[in-house]
Design an enzyme around this catalytic site. Structure first.
Site, PDB file in Angstrom:
ATOM      1  N   MET A   1      13.025  25.844  68.479  1.00 14.12           N
ATOM      2  CA  MET A   1      12.516  26.620  67.363  1.00 14.12           C
ATOM      3  C   MET A   1      13.441  27.792  67.136  1.00 14.12           C
ATOM      4  O   MET A   1      13.819  28.459  68.068  1.00 14.12           O
ATOM      5  CB  MET A   1      11.143  27.129  67.716  1.00 14.12           C
ATOM      6  N   CYS A   2      13.840  28.006  65.934  1.00 15.20           N
ATOM      7  CA  CYS A   2      14.955  28.897  65.723  1.00 15.20           C
ATOM      8  C   CYS A   2      14.897  29.513  64.344  1.00 15.20           C
ATOM      9  O   CYS A   2      13.910  29.409  63.651  1.00 15.20           O
ATOM     10  CB  CYS A   2      16.255  28.129  65.862  1.00 15.20           C
TER      11      CYS A   2
END
Ligand SMILES: *[C@@H]1O[C@H](CO)[C@@H](O)[C@H](O)[C@H]1NC(C)=O
Ligand SMILES: *[C@@H]1O[C@H](CO)[C@@H](O)[C@H](O)[C@H]1NC(C)=O
Ligand SMILES: *[C@@H]1O[C@H](CO)[C@@H](O)[C@H](O)[C@H]1NC(C)=O
Ligand SMILES: *[C@@H]1O[C@H](CO)[C@@H](O)[C@H](O)[C@H]1NC(C)=O
Length: 729
Positions: A1-2
């Site tokens: 997740m970024c």
């Protein structure tokens, strides 16, 4: 997740370098300076969203490609103006930026952007692809693609090479990604099926004064600020709730990619958004021959699979646990998978206990569910960590939570969620599972009841305990109850005449619920310039024509209601302010098993009467019935029998307290008038009315909304809104 931030610049080579065949030296110097500027801009843009990826940061700036751009039809009004006659040389420079929260493959080899230098493909990914081991193994044998990491994100390059734009079909999970195909000069941006991960875009002038444009794409709008974006209120979107019901945001010219859509931009001449997946339901007249028991088992099996897939990570994983059935069944299924099937939870060893997190409100507030969560945790034998929240703690976090959400909310639930994500962060976790999405997919909200009752469920007559006479009677009761509810919260809907918008959607009343609260605090000039604003119509126009045809002729009204809600409130409020944005503010990735598309495709095909079901014994409807039955082995008897109480922070607060002081400080005449589109005379008395024993819930909602706009105006530097064209002063 970024987090991702990308720029696609298009400069007019002919104009920038004075002739069509620029001398080499001059050309190179200009490009060098441009690249340096881009590099600095990307750094600053990524710094704005560093909370999304505190572990590392990566960039890639492509070679300046000279392409021939033909004039043609553009779907983008701001671009059509720059299109001139005949072919024209232009320079396209792609720049991809990424901040990383390392979850799978913690090594530097999984750093992004990913490249396939031999094929000229470059990509950045925010999110998770589940079941990637299987996809990867298949690709390795079928295509001989050489993977350079163990990261799930890398599969998109291999998938794109093998399947072209069909690659989206093979993705399972939540994601937003951007891919640049150098050879075909195609820029692709994709958003997951439910809009769990955000993706915004806007187009701006490149500032060289030669008609050059830039397409900006990022996970949060604040990432555009260092790129020269100057936010302006989109008053129309605010007035007709377009920010909640279509692709608009609170700001002019900034749009969201729709859930289940991808955007392509070819040599920059042509920007298009297309669907690759959509929610769909069976024909209401087709009889479902399956028994309720078969359906319950079908749901149970797919839920377990959706949960199991989401337990893969190279870091520990926790669970958000409230007093509701949705989060409890997830906690129950995780415990089951660990104990019975030896599944490991992220990087935890099988002997480690599962850890659950929650926030607790003051016990006497009437909103505290932590004692139920405690009993669930005891029963499951899991670890339970809770954090106490009170008015002061909520007030302290209000402004930061607004900055992260980038929109307003009519209550403090988002601040509660913002605080909740601090709990796993403080305990050293990066990933949690949540129950978000169950109410949308399995019909958990009371607002759906009249639409369930609007027509008989002919698909499941043989197994439906509700008689036709009872249905008619209950429909009247449900509609009366809905009107009563709208009155009690001070909302305007419910009494509104049945107009064209409802009739465009087979007369479903859920759209009244979706528009029940409108912040009627707008300055009087907006009544003239935006007289046509009608949130009902915005909702009715959001589905495409083919879908409206299904709604009117094929789907049961309950299903139509679920569809409409899942395109508006789900992605734009629940998955945003009560999801990604308040979670990622604290670098927490939340996984949503209920929105696994293989599970939802199965659930969508079930008859309405197993979602909302009449109980002749209790003489009431049981919401999410099939989920409740499927969950039975994994939850306590208490939860199995409990009627739905939606997660909510307290709504009444005393005068003179921390929230009262906060609101008073934000809702000053100067600040409110600085917004430009709000009438001070409509806000002046709000704080006085909203607080105290006799406080008006409507005034509280309005105060919270306007206060959020004030916070955004300050933090984003939004210009004061003025009547357009200056004609209406
Ligand atoms: C793309 O999808 C279509 C429709 O599902 C299919 O007919 C076609 O073969 C696919 N192409 C590739 C390259 O996968
Ligand atoms: C559970 O996993 C452990 C470690 O991976 C293994 O030693 C054990 O045999 C497994 N037990 C079962 C019942 O599969
Ligand atoms: C539940 O609450 C009791 C009483 O406050 C406490 O002793 C117990 O540790 C709690 N259980 C869990 C699992 O947190
Ligand atoms: C639409 O539903 C309302 C009740 O909510 C009903 O009074 C009205 O007659 C319906 N209109 C049509 C055209 O079906």
């Amino acid at each position: 997740m970024c987090g991702i931030s990308c720029i696609l610049s298009l400069a007019n080579a002919a104009q920038r370098h004075s002739n069509q065949q620029p001398r080499n030296g001059e050309h190179k110097a200009a490009i060098g300076a441009e690249r340096q500027k881009l590099d600095k801009e990307l750094d600053a843009s990524l710094a704005q969203i560093a909370h999304r990826g505190p572990d590392s940061c990566g960039k890639w700036i492509g070679e300046d490609c000279r392409v021939v751009r033909y004039s043609g039809i553009s779907h983008l009004p701001s671009l059509t103006t720059t299109l001139t006659q005949g072919p024209q040389w232009t320079n396209v420079t792609p720049a991809l930026g990424h901040v990383r929260l390392s979850i799978n493959d913690l090594s530097p080899s999984a750093a992004q952007p990913f490249h396939s230098p031999t094929h000229g493909i470059h990509a950045v990914v925010n999110g998770e692809f589940y079941d990637y081991d299987a996809i990867r193994a298949r690709l390795e044998t079928e295509t001989q693609y050489q993977f350079t990491s163990r990261s799930d994100s890398e599969i998109i390059i291999a998938l794109y090479l093998h399947y072209g734009l069909n690659f989206t079909e093979h993705l399972r999970g939540e994601f937003a990604c951007v891919l640049w195909d150098e050879r075909r000069e195609v820029f692709v941006a994709v958003r997951d099926r439910y809009g769990i991960k955000p993706l915004f875009w806007t187009v701006q002038d490149d500032g060289h004064g030669a008609g050059g444009k830039r397409l900006l794409v990022a996970a949060e709008m604040k990432a555009f600020l260092p790129l020269g974006w100057e936010p302006e209120w989109d008053v129309r979107s605010l007035k007709d709730a377009g920010w909640n019901h279509d692709t608009r945001t609170l700001f002019k010219g900034v749009q969201k990619i729709r859930p289940g859509h991808y955007m392509t931009c070819q040599s920059f001449g042509h920007v298009e958004e297309r669907p690759y997946w959509d929610t769909s339901f069976p024909d209401k007249r087709t009889i479902d021959p399956r028994t309720p028991q078969e359906l319950i088992e079908g749901v149970r099996e797919r839920m377990l699979e959706a949960v199991r897939l989401r337990l893969r990570a190279d870091v520990p994983i926790g669970v958000y646990l409230s007093g509701g059935i949705d989060s409890s069944v997830i906690a129950g299924m995780v415990s089951h998978l660990v104990k019975e099937q030896n599944v490991s939870v992220g990087s935890a060893s099988p002997t480690d206990r599962v850890t659950c997190f929650s926030v607790a409100f003051d016990e006497d507030s009437g909103f505290d569910e932590s004692s139920i969560a405690n009993r669930t945790a005891e029963w499951l034998g899991v670890k339970y960590i809770k954090k106490l929240m009170n008015e002061e703690e909520l007030a302290k976090r209000f402004e930061d939570a607004v900055w992260h959400c980038e929109q307003h909310n009519p209550d403090l639930n988002f601040v509660g969620k913002f605080a909740l994500s601090e709990v796993p962060q403080e305990a050293g976790y990066k990933v949690v599972l949540t129950g978000e999405g169950a109410d949308e997919v399995l019909a958990g909200y009371p607002v759906y009841l009249p639409d369930y009752l609007r027509e008989p469920d002919t698909a499941y007559e043989a197994h439906n305990p509700l008689s036709e006479a009872e249905r008619q009677k209950q429909l009247e009761l449900a509609e009366e109850e809905a009107r009563e509810h709208y009155r009690s919260i001070g909302a305007d809907a419910g009494n509104s005449a049945i107009g064209v918008p409802r009739l465009m959607l087979n007369n479903i009343s859920t759209i009244d619920g979706m528009t029940a609260f409108q912040p009627d605090v707008f300055a009087s000039w907006t009544d003239t310039s935006h007289a046509a604003c009608d949130p009902h119509m915005v909702i009715a126009c959001n589905p495409d024509g083919i879908t409206r045809h299904y709604i009117n002729s094929k789907w049961h009204p309950l299903h139509s209601a679920l569809y409409v809600w899942s395109k508006g409130n789900l992605p734009n409020i629940f998955l945003t302010c009560l999801g990604d944005r308040t979670e990622m503010a604290h670098s927490i990735e939340a996984r949503t098993p209920f929105l696994d598309h293989q599970l939802t495709e199965y659930v969508n095909a079930l008859p309405p009467s197993v979602k909302l079901r009449w109980s002749p014994d209790k003489r009431r409807f049981v919401e999410k019935w099939v989920l409740r039955e499927a969950s039975k082995p994994f939850i306590t008897q208490e939860l199995y029998e409990r009627k739905k109480h939606p997660y909510s922070a307290p709504t009444r607060y005393p005068r003179g307290g921390p929230l009262w002081r906060l609101m008073g400080g934000l809702l000053t005449r100067e600040k409110v008038e600085g917004l430009g589109f709000v009438g001070w005379e409509k806000v002046e008395g709000l704080v006085g009315e909203a607080f105290g024993e006799e406080g008006s819930p409507k005034a509280m909602r309005l105060a919270l909304v306007v206060a959020a706009w004030v916070v955004m105006a300050e933090r984003f530097g939004v210009r004061t809104a003025r009547p357009e064209g200056g004609l209406l002063r």
